[in-house]
Design a protein around this motif. Sequence first.
Motif, PDB file in Angstrom:
ATOM      1  N   LYS A  12       0.741  -1.220  -0.107  1.00 51.13           N
ATOM      2  CA  LYS A  12       0.033   0.089  -0.100  1.00 51.13           C
ATOM      3  C   LYS A  12       0.816   1.253  -0.071  1.00 51.13           C
ATOM      4  N   ILE A  13       2.044   1.078   0.906  1.00 48.30           N
ATOM      5  CA  ILE A  13       2.637   2.313   0.815  1.00 48.30           C
ATOM      6  C   ILE A  13       3.481   2.529  -0.549  1.00 48.30           C
ATOM      7  N   ALA A  14       3.661   1.589  -1.273  1.00 50.19           N
ATOM      8  CA  ALA A  14       4.513   1.665  -2.469  1.00 50.19           C
ATOM      9  C   ALA A  14       3.611   2.157  -3.567  1.00 50.19           C
ATOM     10  N   TRP A  15       2.048   1.829  -3.468  1.00 49.36           N
ATOM     11  CA  TRP A  15       1.118   2.287  -4.579  1.00 49.36           C
ATOM     12  C   TRP A  15       0.908   3.822  -4.074  1.00 49.36           C
ATOM     13  N   ALA A  16       0.861   4.217  -2.751  1.00 48.06           N
ATOM     14  CA  ALA A  16       0.609   5.598  -2.510  1.00 48.06           C
ATOM     15  C   ALA A  16       1.938   6.497  -2.917  1.00 48.06           C
ATOM     16  N   SER A  17       3.029   5.875  -2.717  1.00 48.43           N
ATOM     17  CA  SER A  17       4.240   6.452  -3.042  1.00 48.43           C
ATOM     18  C   SER A  17       4.310   6.863  -4.672  1.00 48.43           C
ATOM     19  N   GLN A  18       3.751   5.949  -5.406  1.00 46.32           N
ATOM     20  CA  GLN A  18       3.678   6.072  -6.784  1.00 46.32           C
ATOM     21  C   GLN A  18       2.620   6.964  -7.177  1.00 46.32           C
ATOM     22  N   HIS A  19       1.533   7.020  -6.615  1.00 45.92           N
ATOM     23  CA  HIS A  19       0.482   7.848  -6.895  1.00 45.92           C
ATOM     24  C   HIS A  19       1.050   9.328  -6.624  1.00 45.92           C
ATOM     25  N   MET A  20       1.718   9.609  -5.261  1.00 45.17           N
ATOM     26  CA  MET A  20       2.185  10.836  -5.123  1.00 45.17           C
ATOM     27  C   MET A  20       3.172  11.226  -6.060  1.00 45.17           C
ATOM     28  N   LYS A  21       3.989  10.437  -6.427  1.00 47.76           N
ATOM     29  CA  LYS A  21       5.017  10.812  -7.482  1.00 47.76           C
ATOM     30  C   LYS A  21       4.414  11.421  -8.843  1.00 47.76           C
ATOM     31  N   THR A  22       3.330  10.408  -9.274  1.00 46.15           N
ATOM     32  CA  THR A  22       2.515  10.793 -10.422  1.00 46.15           C
ATOM     33  C   THR A  22       1.881  12.188 -10.257  1.00 46.15           C
ATOM     34  N   GLN A  23       1.184  12.351  -9.317  1.00 43.14           N
ATOM     35  CA  GLN A  23       0.567  13.534  -8.959  1.00 43.14           C
ATOM     36  C   GLN A  23       1.373  14.872  -8.997  1.00 43.14           C
ATOM     37  N   THR A  24       2.434  14.639  -8.256  1.00 43.39           N
ATOM     38  CA  THR A  24       3.407  15.648  -8.030  1.00 43.39           C
ATOM     39  C   THR A  24       4.330  16.012  -9.584  1.00 43.39           C
ATOM     40  N   GLY A  25       4.266  15.041 -10.369  1.00 48.79           N
ATOM     41  CA  GLY A  25       4.934  15.282 -11.680  1.00 48.79           C
ATOM     42  C   GLY A  25       3.889  16.134 -12.615  1.00 48.79           C
ATOM     43  N   GLN A  26       2.588  15.543 -12.366  1.00 47.64           N
ATOM     44  CA  GLN A  26       1.713  16.425 -13.357  1.00 47.64           C
ATOM     45  C   GLN A  26       1.706  17.895 -12.809  1.00 47.64           C
TER      46      GLN A  26
END
Length: 201
Positions: free
Chosen positions: A38-52
């Motif tokens: 779950k932490i890995a999913w959340a980190s990836q989501h945060m990375k994607t949104q921050t990139g956008q």
Amino acid sequence: IISILAITIIPVVAFLVYSLIFVSDDQIQSNIQEHDTKIAWASQHMKTQTGQLRDVMYSLHLEETLLSSVADITGPSTTLENILRNTLYANANIVSSITVVSSTTNRMASIDYERGLTRRLLMDNHAYRHLQGSPVGIGYAMVGNQLVAYHTINDFKTQNELGLIVIHLKQEFFNAFHDIFGDDTDFLLFTSNGFVIGNTE
């Protein structure tokens, strides 16, 4: 009789203790793996949104007339409105409104889906004051009860602050993390700039 009972009971107790220890250990390992996932999913989501959001910030930053149009509240607003509206609708998945502040004049322009473009002079203690003062590539903060992402526009040579871009985030930004962790897990989100938001009081 006592000897027979002892021989009979001890293996049963030993089996129960063995089962409890190893079943509990397996369960703990399973829980750890689940949380790591779950932490890995959340980190990836945060990375994607921050990139956008970073792309949005720097796209606006590179608009040569952005701050001058915000500073001149009596001038024509068509170009400014088009820039902000196009950016808003192109990022409708997470952005609820965009605010640009001219730090040198304390004037701002903001656009959202309901009111369109608004322009006004800010008071010295305006709501975005705590986001100013230090160069920030992209940061997260609370403005009132709303989560925002922000970026400062600084002079390349002197690093004096020229402007501030604030993106108000939709509830969907936070809901995605809630969906990942579920109702039974409290969580806090941190970035390199510090605490972002959490579902705990």
